[in-house]
Each structure stands twice: as structure tokens, then as C-alpha cells.
Scaffold this motif. Structure first.
Motif, PDB file in Angstrom:
ATOM      1  N   ARG A  31      36.968  36.544  24.117  1.00  0.00           N
ATOM      2  CA  ARG A  31      37.048  35.518  25.153  1.00  0.00           C
ATOM      3  C   ARG A  31      36.740  36.077  26.543  1.00  0.00           C
ATOM      4  NH1 ARG A  31      42.578  32.431  24.717  1.00  0.00           N
ATOM      5  NH2 ARG A  31      41.542  31.200  26.330  1.00  0.00           N
ATOM      6  N   TYR A  32      36.192  37.282  26.598  1.00  0.00           N
ATOM      7  CA  TYR A  32      35.927  37.922  27.889  1.00  0.00           C
ATOM      8  C   TYR A  32      35.076  37.031  28.800  1.00  0.00           C
ATOM      9  CZ  TYR A  32      34.312  41.364  31.310  1.00  0.00           C
ATOM     10  OH  TYR A  32      34.031  42.026  32.479  1.00  0.00           O
ATOM     11  N   GLY A  33      33.969  36.538  28.285  1.00  0.00           N
ATOM     12  CA  GLY A  33      33.074  35.709  29.094  1.00  0.00           C
ATOM     13  C   GLY A  33      33.728  34.420  29.546  1.00  0.00           C
ATOM     14  N   GLU A  34      34.535  33.840  28.686  1.00  0.00           N
ATOM     15  CA  GLU A  34      35.243  32.602  29.017  1.00  0.00           C
ATOM     16  C   GLU A  34      36.208  32.818  30.187  1.00  0.00           C
ATOM     17  OE1 GLU A  34      38.905  30.060  27.046  1.00  0.00           O
ATOM     18  OE2 GLU A  34      37.526  31.143  25.715  1.00  0.00           O
ATOM     19  N   VAL A  35      36.976  33.913  30.110  1.00  0.00           N
ATOM     20  CA  VAL A  35      37.941  34.202  31.177  1.00  0.00           C
ATOM     21  C   VAL A  35      37.210  34.506  32.480  1.00  0.00           C
ATOM     22  CG1 VAL A  35      39.707  35.831  31.951  1.00  0.00           C
ATOM     23  CG2 VAL A  35      39.732  34.988  29.591  1.00  0.00           C
ATOM     24  N   ARG A  36      36.149  35.278  32.398  1.00  0.00           N
ATOM     25  CA  ARG A  36      35.388  35.639  33.593  1.00  0.00           C
ATOM     26  C   ARG A  36      34.844  34.396  34.289  1.00  0.00           C
ATOM     27  NH1 ARG A  36      30.156  37.094  35.210  1.00  0.00           N
ATOM     28  NH2 ARG A  36      30.088  38.904  36.621  1.00  0.00           N
ATOM     29  N   GLN A  37      34.302  33.465  33.512  1.00  0.00           N
ATOM     30  CA  GLN A  37      33.752  32.238  34.092  1.00  0.00           C
ATOM     31  C   GLN A  37      34.849  31.379  34.709  1.00  0.00           C
ATOM     32  OE1 GLN A  37      31.415  29.902  31.358  1.00  0.00           O
ATOM     33  NE2 GLN A  37      31.160  28.200  32.776  1.00  0.00           N
ATOM     34  N   LEU A  38      35.982  31.290  34.040  1.00  0.00           N
ATOM     35  CA  LEU A  38      37.086  30.475  34.539  1.00  0.00           C
ATOM     36  C   LEU A  38      37.629  31.019  35.854  1.00  0.00           C
ATOM     37  CD1 LEU A  38      38.949  28.080  34.007  1.00  0.00           C
ATOM     38  CD2 LEU A  38      40.387  29.597  32.628  1.00  0.00           C
ATOM     39  N   VAL A  39      37.761  32.334  35.939  1.00  0.00           N
ATOM     40  CA  VAL A  39      38.239  32.961  37.172  1.00  0.00           C
ATOM     41  C   VAL A  39      37.292  32.650  38.325  1.00  0.00           C
ATOM     42  CG1 VAL A  39      38.563  35.201  38.314  1.00  0.00           C
ATOM     43  CG2 VAL A  39      39.562  34.793  36.056  1.00  0.00           C
ATOM     44  N   ARG A  40      35.985  32.704  38.050  1.00  0.00           N
ATOM     45  CA  ARG A  40      34.996  32.388  39.088  1.00  0.00           C
ATOM     46  C   ARG A  40      35.072  30.917  39.485  1.00  0.00           C
ATOM     47  NH1 ARG A  40      35.228  36.998  38.474  1.00  0.00           N
ATOM     48  NH2 ARG A  40      33.588  38.559  38.192  1.00  0.00           N
ATOM     49  N   GLU A  41      35.165  30.040  38.499  1.00  0.00           N
ATOM     50  CA  GLU A  41      35.181  28.601  38.781  1.00  0.00           C
ATOM     51  C   GLU A  41      36.378  28.197  39.635  1.00  0.00           C
ATOM     52  OE1 GLU A  41      35.116  26.787  34.957  1.00  0.00           O
ATOM     53  OE2 GLU A  41      32.936  26.965  34.714  1.00  0.00           O
ATOM     54  N   GLN A  42      37.523  28.792  39.358  1.00  0.00           N
ATOM     55  CA  GLN A  42      38.735  28.448  40.099  1.00  0.00           C
ATOM     56  C   GLN A  42      38.903  29.269  41.375  1.00  0.00           C
ATOM     57  OE1 GLN A  42      40.570  25.949  39.538  1.00  0.00           O
ATOM     58  NE2 GLN A  42      39.981  25.342  37.468  1.00  0.00           N
ATOM     59  N   CYS A  53      40.923  47.961  36.585  1.00  0.00           N
ATOM     60  CA  CYS A  53      41.768  48.299  35.445  1.00  0.00           C
ATOM     61  C   CYS A  53      40.914  48.647  34.227  1.00  0.00           C
ATOM     62  CB  CYS A  53      42.697  47.131  35.109  1.00  0.00           C
ATOM     63  SG  CYS A  53      43.767  47.457  33.695  1.00  0.00           S
ATOM     64  N   PRO A  54      41.230  49.737  33.528  1.00  0.00           N
ATOM     65  CA  PRO A  54      40.434  50.127  32.357  1.00  0.00           C
ATOM     66  C   PRO A  54      40.609  49.187  31.173  1.00  0.00           C
ATOM     67  CG  PRO A  54      42.370  51.522  32.538  1.00  0.00           C
ATOM     68  CD  PRO A  54      42.319  50.706  33.802  1.00  0.00           C
ATOM     69  N   ASN A  55      41.637  48.322  31.223  1.00  0.00           N
ATOM     70  CA  ASN A  55      41.910  47.432  30.091  1.00  0.00           C
ATOM     71  C   ASN A  55      41.299  46.057  30.235  1.00  0.00           C
ATOM     72  OD1 ASN A  55      43.666  49.382  28.827  1.00  0.00           O
ATOM     73  ND2 ASN A  55      45.201  48.858  30.363  1.00  0.00           N
ATOM     74  N   ILE A  56      40.437  45.862  31.222  1.00  0.00           N
ATOM     75  CA  ILE A  56      39.912  44.526  31.477  1.00  0.00           C
ATOM     76  C   ILE A  56      39.173  43.960  30.260  1.00  0.00           C
ATOM     77  CG2 ILE A  56      37.763  45.387  32.547  1.00  0.00           C
ATOM     78  CD1 ILE A  56      37.944  42.962  34.454  1.00  0.00           C
ATOM     79  N   GLY A  57      38.430  44.800  29.556  1.00  0.00           N
ATOM     80  CA  GLY A  57      37.716  44.324  28.373  1.00  0.00           C
ATOM     81  C   GLY A  57      38.660  43.831  27.297  1.00  0.00           C
ATOM     82  N   GLU A  58      39.733  44.596  27.063  1.00  0.00           N
ATOM     83  CA  GLU A  58      40.708  44.205  26.040  1.00  0.00           C
ATOM     84  C   GLU A  58      41.488  42.963  26.452  1.00  0.00           C
ATOM     85  OE1 GLU A  58      44.870  45.733  23.987  1.00  0.00           O
ATOM     86  OE2 GLU A  58      43.630  47.180  25.092  1.00  0.00           O
ATOM     87  N   CYS A  59      42.012  42.969  27.681  1.00  0.00           N
ATOM     88  CA  CYS A  59      42.875  41.861  28.100  1.00  0.00           C
ATOM     89  C   CYS A  59      42.103  40.559  28.264  1.00  0.00           C
ATOM     90  CB  CYS A  59      43.589  42.229  29.400  1.00  0.00           C
ATOM     91  SG  CYS A  59      44.764  43.589  29.209  1.00  0.00           S
ATOM     92  N   TRP A  60      40.959  40.595  28.930  1.00  0.00           N
ATOM     93  CA  TRP A  60      40.161  39.380  29.046  1.00  0.00           C
ATOM     94  C   TRP A  60      39.642  38.957  27.678  1.00  0.00           C
ATOM     95  CZ3 TRP A  60      36.807  38.810  34.059  1.00  0.00           C
ATOM     96  CH2 TRP A  60      37.649  38.937  35.177  1.00  0.00           C
ATOM     97  N   GLY A  61      39.397  39.935  26.826  1.00  0.00           N
ATOM     98  CA  GLY A  61      38.966  39.607  25.466  1.00  0.00           C
ATOM     99  C   GLY A  61      40.034  38.874  24.682  1.00  0.00           C
ATOM    100  N   ARG A  62      41.322  39.162  24.999  1.00  0.00           N
ATOM    101  CA  ARG A  62      42.435  38.465  24.371  1.00  0.00           C
ATOM    102  C   ARG A  62      42.704  37.121  25.035  1.00  0.00           C
ATOM    103  NH1 ARG A  62      47.324  41.083  25.501  1.00  0.00           N
ATOM    104  NH2 ARG A  62      48.343  39.963  23.803  1.00  0.00           N
ATOM    105  N   GLY A  63      41.985  36.835  26.126  1.00  0.00           N
ATOM    106  CA  GLY A  63      42.198  35.574  26.826  1.00  0.00           C
ATOM    107  C   GLY A  63      43.305  35.643  27.854  1.00  0.00           C
ATOM    108  N   THR A  64      43.639  36.847  28.344  1.00  0.00           N
ATOM    109  CA  THR A  64      44.674  36.999  29.352  1.00  0.00           C
ATOM    110  C   THR A  64      44.108  37.665  30.600  1.00  0.00           C
ATOM    111  OG1 THR A  64      45.384  39.181  28.549  1.00  0.00           O
ATOM    112  CG2 THR A  64      46.426  37.254  27.556  1.00  0.00           C
ATOM    113  N   ALA A  65      44.822  37.501  31.706  1.00  0.00           N
ATOM    114  CA  ALA A  65      44.428  38.130  32.968  1.00  0.00           C
ATOM    115  C   ALA A  65      45.649  38.196  33.866  1.00  0.00           C
ATOM    116  CB  ALA A  65      43.312  37.337  33.656  1.00  0.00           C
ATOM    117  N   THR A  66      45.635  39.123  34.813  1.00  0.00           N
ATOM    118  CA  THR A  66      46.707  39.212  35.800  1.00  0.00           C
ATOM    119  C   THR A  66      46.172  38.684  37.126  1.00  0.00           C
ATOM    120  OG1 THR A  66      47.724  41.110  34.705  1.00  0.00           O
ATOM    121  CG2 THR A  66      48.277  40.759  37.015  1.00  0.00           C
ATOM    122  N   PHE A  67      46.747  37.591  37.583  1.00  0.00           N
ATOM    123  CA  PHE A  67      46.258  36.930  38.790  1.00  0.00           C
ATOM    124  C   PHE A  67      46.797  37.600  40.044  1.00  0.00           C
ATOM    125  CE2 PHE A  67      46.450  33.625  35.480  1.00  0.00           C
ATOM    126  CZ  PHE A  67      45.106  33.270  35.440  1.00  0.00           C
TER     127      PHE A  67
END
Length: 310
Positions: A31-42, A53-67
Motif C-alpha cells: 500500500r506504499y503508493g496509496e499512502v504516499r498519494q493520500l498524504v499528498r492529497e491531504q 525514517c528507514p522503515n518508510i517502505g515497510e510502514c507505508w507498505g502496511r498502510g500506516t504512517a506517523t503524522f
């Protein structure tokens, strides 16, 4: 420490990462691309990007992010942090809490982590914005738990804590970052090791509900493992429930150099020490960050499943 592998020294002109520090690139199958697009849109900021953060691929891939709220410019300049420092451009965006809550809903998050830059320029240091964001999240996602990773609210600590806790976040997080000996040199004259401990303890005292308190430590700045254990002992003495320990990565040549690559065996040893001290949850590992798998950290502390190493 004789029974575990020990740290690797760092060659400062070529600080190559050891094998255990390798991370995978983001995958198209997540879900990395989905999260990236959503962050940009909002029009949101994430600490995942700002702090590299070195874990961005894993965390965004899981559909999570730290705002990250309150903008992208910090009024502090800690020697280990990549977040841009300087004079913030204008007051907080009053619509940011609503946009953030909408993004969290679209991401179907069950646990949301919200942090911020330091805003020493604001009279309340950003406390009201933290509270507004928490209320917006709880209104939009009533079943969602909210974790706030706050700055130290320099000079207005008690009032700011009352404001933040009135919104009833489930987890109150303030990172102590490093050991007492290095705290001032790494965090600057404004920060205080003892005030960080006090803030975490005071949050427990002021909350009229069972809030979890949490703090994070980064290693590889020049501390010893015994000093890390002493810091964990201080945190437990101030009622902290959850602790995270991870490897420092030098963001640029202008930042503090890496002193050592801490071996995974050492992280396991530190985890064991933390567990013996009575933390509800200890997440320790080379790639662990304060918000890494924060939902699992909270669950471990609340269910008594204990320490975890990554």
C-alpha cells in the motif's frame, strides 16, 4: 556483555551499514503508493519523510504512517535530527486536524500516531493543536486509539499537559532520546533530561484515566549499554510503561557522527534488561523507531505480552 556479540566500530569517512541495517525498497505489491498519494492529497506532513525514517517502505507498505503536525520547520536543532530547523512560517493550520482525521479514516487505521516539530514560537507550544487533532481523530474514528509524541512544551509544561490530556489520547509519548551524559550536547541548552522524565511522570499524575506513557532512546551516539540501562531505570522510576530503543543513523555530515553499529545481540540484551525492570513493552532493534509498529507496542503493554525485539 561477554555472552553477546558487541558493537561494530564506524569508519567515519565510510560509515557503511552492516548487514542487519539493510532495508528493502518499497514494493509495488503493497500500500506504499496509496499512502504516499493520500498524504499528498491531504497536504499532510509525515515524520516518516521529514526524518528520513528507514522503515518508510515497510510502514507505508502496511498502510500506516506517523503524522507530523504544526508544519515542517522546528525551532530546535538537535544534532541527530534531520527535520528542518529555523523560524516557522505562520501559525498552525486550523484545518489540519480535520484533514489528518480524514486521511486516517481513508487508511482505515486502528491506531494513529501524531507527532510534531518543536514550536517554541507559539504561546502554548502547540498543545491546543495536539488536542484538536486528537478530538478530530476520535470524532472521525471512535474505535481508533490515538498516540501523541509531543515536544517538551518548554516553559508552559503543566498547562500544555492539561490541554493535551483533556482530549484523552490513549498513549502519551515523549522521547528522552539519549543518556544523561550526552543529553545536553545532543539536544541543546533548551532541553533537559530531568524535565523529560518529569513530563512523562506528570502526564500520569494529571490524567484522570489510565493513559499509557512511552519514551524512546536512540543508540550509537557515544553512550554505553550500561548508560542505556540506567536511562531505562530512570524512565521506569517515573512510571513509563513502554520504551523503544533503536540505532542512530547520521542524516548528513553536518549531524552528529555515528559512534558504533549496535549489534542485534546487544539489542536483545537491552530488551531483557528493560523487561526485568518491569516495562509493559520493550521494542528494541536496529531499525526500531519510536512509532515503529506502535499499535503492537500498545497492545503488548496492555495485554502483558511483554518485550519484543526486531
Amino acid at each position: 556483555m561477554a555472552r553477546v556479540e558487541t558493537s561494530l566500530p564506524v569508519i567515519q569517512d565510510r560509515p557503511r551499514r552492516p548487514p542487519w541495517m539493510k532495508v528493502r525498497a518499497p514494493s509495488r505489491d503493497t500500500r506504499y503508493g496509496e499512502v504516499r498519494q493520500l498524504v499528498r492529497e491531504q497536504q499532510l506532513v509525515t515524520v516518516c519523510e521529514e526524518a528520513r525514517c528507514p522503515n518508510i517502505g515497510e510502514c507505508w507498505g502496511r498502510g500506516t504512517a506517523t503524522f507530523q503536525i504544526l508544519g515542517d520547520t522546528c525551532t530546535r536543532a538537535c544534532r541527530y535530527c534531520y527535520v528542518h530547523s529555523g523560524k516557522p512560517d505562520g501559525p498552525p493550520d486550523p484545518l489540519e486536524p480535520l484533514r489528518l482525521a480524514q486521511a486516517a479514516a481513508q487508511m482505515r487505521l486502528g491506531h494513529v500516531v501524531v507527532t510534531s516539530v518543536d514550536r517554541d514560537d507559539l504561546p502554548d507550544r502547540g498543545a491546543a493543536h495536539f488536542a484538536a487533532t486528537t478530538r478530530a481523530l476520535k470524532a472521525k474514528l471512535p474505535e481508533c486509539s490515538v498516540e501523541l509524541l509531543t515536544p517538551d512544551f518548554l516553559g508552559v509544561e503543566d498547562e500544555a499537559l492539561r490541554t493535551v490530556l483533556a482530549a484523552r489520547p490513549d498513549v502519551f509519548n515523549h522521547n528522552i532520546e539519549t543518556v544523561r551524559r550526552l543529553h545536553r550536547s545532543m539536544r541543546g541548552a533548551k532541553a533537559s533530561y530531568d524535565k523529560a522524565l518529569w513530563l512523562l511522570q506528570r502526564a500520569k499524575q494529571l490524567a484522570d484515566y489510565p493513559v499509557l506513557t512511552k519514551s524512546g532512546i536512540i543508540v550509537g551516539l557515544g553512550e554505553t549499554n550500561d548508560e542505556v540501562v540506567e536511562t531505562m531505570r530512570d524512565l521506569r522510576a517515573h512510571g513509563v510503561d513502554v520504551v523503544t530503543i533503536g540505532q542512530y543513523l547520521q542524516p548528513s555530515k553536518q549531524h552528529a557522527p555515528i559512534d558504533r553499529w549496535v549489534h542485534p545481540d546487544e539489542f536483545r540484551w537491552l530488551r531483557e534488561q528493560g523487561e526485568a525492570l518491569g516495562f509493559g513493552s520493550v521494542f528494541a532493534g536496529p531499525l526500531v523507531r519510536s512509532s515503529y509498529r506502535a499499535d503492537e507496542q500498545r497492545h503488548a503493554a496492555e495485554t502483558g505480552t511483554g518485550a519484543v525485539a526486531y
